[in-house]
Design a protein around this motif. Structure first.
Motif, PDB file in Angstrom:
ATOM      1  N   UNK A  35       5.828   6.880  -9.889  1.00  0.00           N
ATOM      2  CA  UNK A  35       6.149   6.057  -9.392  1.00  0.00           C
ATOM      3  C   UNK A  35       4.964   4.984  -9.271  1.00  0.00           C
ATOM      4  N   UNK A  36       4.746   3.677 -10.205  1.00  0.00           N
ATOM      5  CA  UNK A  36       4.310   2.963 -10.545  1.00  0.00           C
ATOM      6  C   UNK A  36       3.068   1.554  -9.563  1.00  0.00           C
ATOM      7  N   UNK A  37       2.293   1.483  -9.431  1.00  0.00           N
ATOM      8  CA  UNK A  37       1.551   0.874  -8.161  1.00  0.00           C
ATOM      9  C   UNK A  37       2.881  -0.549  -7.539  1.00  0.00           C
ATOM     10  N   UNK A  38       3.386  -0.976  -9.289  1.00  0.00           N
ATOM     11  CA  UNK A  38       3.930  -2.479  -9.332  1.00  0.00           C
ATOM     12  C   UNK A  38       5.114  -2.108  -8.468  1.00  0.00           C
ATOM     13  N   UNK A  39       5.303  -0.861  -9.061  1.00  0.00           N
ATOM     14  CA  UNK A  39       6.639  -0.635  -8.318  1.00  0.00           C
ATOM     15  C   UNK A  39       6.912  -1.259  -6.227  1.00  0.00           C
ATOM     16  N   UNK A  40       5.521  -1.316  -6.085  1.00  0.00           N
ATOM     17  CA  UNK A  40       5.318  -1.225  -4.637  1.00  0.00           C
ATOM     18  C   UNK A  40       5.762  -2.891  -4.595  1.00  0.00           C
ATOM     19  N   UNK A  41       6.195  -2.884  -3.230  1.00  0.00           N
ATOM     20  CA  UNK A  41       6.872  -4.241  -2.216  1.00  0.00           C
ATOM     21  C   UNK A  41       5.712  -3.777  -1.319  1.00  0.00           C
ATOM     22  N   UNK A  48      -4.685  -2.091   0.618  1.00  0.00           N
ATOM     23  CA  UNK A  48      -5.133  -1.334  -0.018  1.00  0.00           C
ATOM     24  C   UNK A  48      -4.771   0.805   0.491  1.00  0.00           C
ATOM     25  N   UNK A  49      -5.377   1.540  -0.501  1.00  0.00           N
ATOM     26  CA  UNK A  49      -5.292   3.130   0.076  1.00  0.00           C
ATOM     27  C   UNK A  49      -5.949   3.680  -0.561  1.00  0.00           C
ATOM     28  N   UNK A  50      -6.640   4.383   0.789  1.00  0.00           N
ATOM     29  CA  UNK A  50      -7.424   6.001  -0.491  1.00  0.00           C
ATOM     30  C   UNK A  50      -7.092   7.149   0.109  1.00  0.00           C
ATOM     31  N   UNK A  51      -8.054   7.731  -0.454  1.00  0.00           N
ATOM     32  CA  UNK A  51      -7.726   9.408  -0.277  1.00  0.00           C
ATOM     33  C   UNK A  51      -9.283   9.608   0.959  1.00  0.00           C
ATOM     34  N   UNK A  52      -8.567   9.860   2.539  1.00  0.00           N
ATOM     35  CA  UNK A  52      -9.824  10.189   2.939  1.00  0.00           C
ATOM     36  C   UNK A  52     -10.945  10.303   2.295  1.00  0.00           C
ATOM     37  N   UNK A  53     -11.311  11.638   1.855  1.00  0.00           N
ATOM     38  CA  UNK A  53     -12.101  12.768   1.746  1.00  0.00           C
ATOM     39  C   UNK A  53     -12.645  12.024   0.713  1.00  0.00           C
ATOM     40  N   UNK A 273       5.156   2.432   2.988  1.00  0.00           N
ATOM     41  CA  UNK A 273       5.065   2.130   1.722  1.00  0.00           C
ATOM     42  C   UNK A 273       3.878   2.585   0.881  1.00  0.00           C
ATOM     43  N   UNK A 274       2.848   2.042   1.453  1.00  0.00           N
ATOM     44  CA  UNK A 274       1.414   3.134   1.176  1.00  0.00           C
ATOM     45  C   UNK A 274       1.655   4.279   0.756  1.00  0.00           C
ATOM     46  N   UNK A 275       1.583   4.575   2.212  1.00  0.00           N
ATOM     47  CA  UNK A 275       0.788   6.330   2.262  1.00  0.00           C
ATOM     48  C   UNK A 275       2.048   7.224   1.508  1.00  0.00           C
ATOM     49  N   UNK A 276       4.135   6.815   2.317  1.00  0.00           N
ATOM     50  CA  UNK A 276       4.933   7.791   1.130  1.00  0.00           C
ATOM     51  C   UNK A 276       4.315   7.729  -0.849  1.00  0.00           C
ATOM     52  N   UNK A 277       3.327   6.681  -0.938  1.00  0.00           N
ATOM     53  CA  UNK A 277       3.248   6.218  -2.670  1.00  0.00           C
ATOM     54  C   UNK A 277       1.896   7.247  -3.091  1.00  0.00           C
ATOM     55  N   UNK A 278       1.420   7.051  -1.957  1.00  0.00           N
ATOM     56  CA  UNK A 278       0.723   8.352  -2.049  1.00  0.00           C
ATOM     57  C   UNK A 278       0.348   9.604  -1.973  1.00  0.00           C
ATOM     58  N   UNK A 279       1.301  10.311  -1.351  1.00  0.00           N
ATOM     59  CA  UNK A 279       1.649  11.652  -0.742  1.00  0.00           C
ATOM     60  C   UNK A 279       2.471  11.754  -1.792  1.00  0.00           C
ATOM     61  N   UNK A 280       3.615  10.999  -2.561  1.00  0.00           N
ATOM     62  CA  UNK A 280       4.050  11.012  -3.391  1.00  0.00           C
ATOM     63  C   UNK A 280       3.883  11.487  -4.633  1.00  0.00           C
ATOM     64  N   UNK A 281       2.867  10.884  -5.247  1.00  0.00           N
ATOM     65  CA  UNK A 281       2.126  10.661  -6.446  1.00  0.00           C
ATOM     66  C   UNK A 281       0.489  11.196  -6.598  1.00  0.00           C
TER      67      UNK A 281
END
Length: 400
Positions: A35-41, A48-53, A273-281
């Motif tokens: 999933x590309x970031x451009x696909x997020x609505x 913003x979405x970051x890895x907490x570590x 959406x952001x969290x699903x995108x991060x975990x999925x990709x």
């Protein structure tokens, strides 16, 4: 019979050769799920979405634009209080705290409350009165406490686009931050076990002089998102809806921030959406273990470097990762077509004969090659044996 044996043996040999591909799938399936970031609505003005570590940015939208934070300000108030006081300190509630505007935990004037209880009321129930009581206890006033808040985010976290004027987040035109800064603040705060415990607690009994009830965490993400670990939501007319959300799955924790959402539902939809995108990709990969050595060679000169702690990076699941080391110890990674980025600076060490770290993929490849050579030899011997048996049978038939 002889020809049947030959056919069966050749089929088995083909299967063995093809088995070398098992366990080494191509990226075709992963690419199909990419999933590309451009696909997020994302509807929020900033996100913003970051890895907490690792702090790696996985998605960003206007992340450096300043906005009013509202009650996500209390993330800073909470971590400052945890660092600057003891949990069992007794705080006496002032008249100003008692009559603070906005959301409250209904503290009574003169009520004496343990610091930890106030921090729980602050972060779970978004008590503005608790925020004021905390600030006055630690620094005498909200204004001086705000200076402490600014000192924390500038000196300890290194932020430049954030400024606080109060401990609760009620509107002030000079009280602002960015989505990126809030993500880094949350990352810092979540390293504190008490902070992490409080923001992940759904409900807790509250027994105050004027209010006896249960604190119910205002962060709806704790009820609606699998693996949610926090953190804080906020709202004022000027800021609109703000939300800092975090979740952990398969050992990876992500932190998302949305600012200036039009509605509460929109803010939670965006975070989901952001969290699903991060975990999925994305996934984490360990590049080096603690105290592992790597060497850099330039002709006859070999320089050894060592890392103290494990080096972990966050990368897309469908990208090939390339790791390089330069002559001064800069360890860099490159994902697919993306530019290389330095992720760590290793320390040089003196070694007599540095040994390069074995490459597991090379070992697997070498092992596979050995088996293929053995199979080839067996193929030759089997065909030779079958040929000799066939020749013997033919000669016997001639003589008979």
């Amino acid at each position: 019979m002889i020809f049947v044996l030959q056919h069966v043996f050749r089929v088995l040999l083909v299967i063995v050769f093809l088995s070398g591909l098992v366990g080494h799938p191509t990226n075709m399936q992963a690419a199909e799920n990419r999933q590309d970031p451009q696909e997020l609505d994302i509807h929020a003005k900033s996100a913003i979405l970051i890895d907490g570590l690792t702090g790696t940015i996985l998605f960003a939208k206007n992340e450096n634009q300043t906005y009013y934070p509202a009650s996500i300000t209390k993330i800073v108030t909470g971590i400052v209080a945890l660092e600057a006081s003891s949990p069992d300190e007794i705080v006496t509630v002032s008249k100003e705290a008692r009559y603070e505007d906005g959301t409250r935990v209904f503290l009574a004037e003169g009520e004496q409350v343990p610091m930890m209880k106030l921090i729980e009321g602050l972060l779970m129930n978004s008590g503005n009165d608790a925020a004021t009581a905390i600030a006055e206890h630690i620094d005498g006033s909200k204004e001086v406490f705000a200076q402490r808040m600014n000192q924390l985010v500038t000196e300890k976290i290194g932020l430049k686009n954030t400024q606080f004027r109060n401990p609760h987040g009620l509107f002030d035109s000079e009280h602002y931050t960015t989505a990126k800064d809030m993500a880094l603040i949350a990352q810092y705060a979540m390293k504190n076990p008490d902070f992490r415990r409080i923001v992940s607690t759904k409900t807790k009994p509250w027994n105050g002089e004027e209010w006896k009830s249960n604190l119910v965490n205002h962060n709806k993400l704790l009820w609606t998102y699998d693996g949610a670990t926090g953190i804080k939501n906020g709202f004022t007319d000027e800021s609109r809806f703000t939300l800092v959300g975090s979740a952990m799955r398969n050992g990876m924790e992500l932190i998302g921030v949305v600012m200036k959402s039009a509605t509460s539902n929109e803010s939670y939809s965006d975070i989901t959406q952001l969290l699903d995108y991060g975990f999925g990709n994305y996934e984490r990969k360990q590049i080096m273990a603690a105290n592992e050595t790597k060497t850099y060679s330039a002709g006859e000169i070999i320089t050894a470097f060592v890392t103290k702690d494990p080096i972990i990076v966050t990368v897309r699941k469908d990208e090939v990762l390339q790791v390089t080391l330069d002559e001064v110890g800069n360890l860099s990674v490159k994902e697919g077509v993306n530019p290389s980025r330095i992720i760590s600076r290793l320390s040089p060490i003196e070694v007599a004969e540095p040994k390069p770290t074995p490459d597991p993929e090379l070992e697997i490849k070498n092992e596979t090659n050995v088996w293929r050579i053995l199979i080839t030899v067996l193929w030759f011997l089997m065909n030779l044996f079958i040929g000799m048996v066939a020749w013997a049978i033919k000669e016997k038939r001639k003589t008979s």
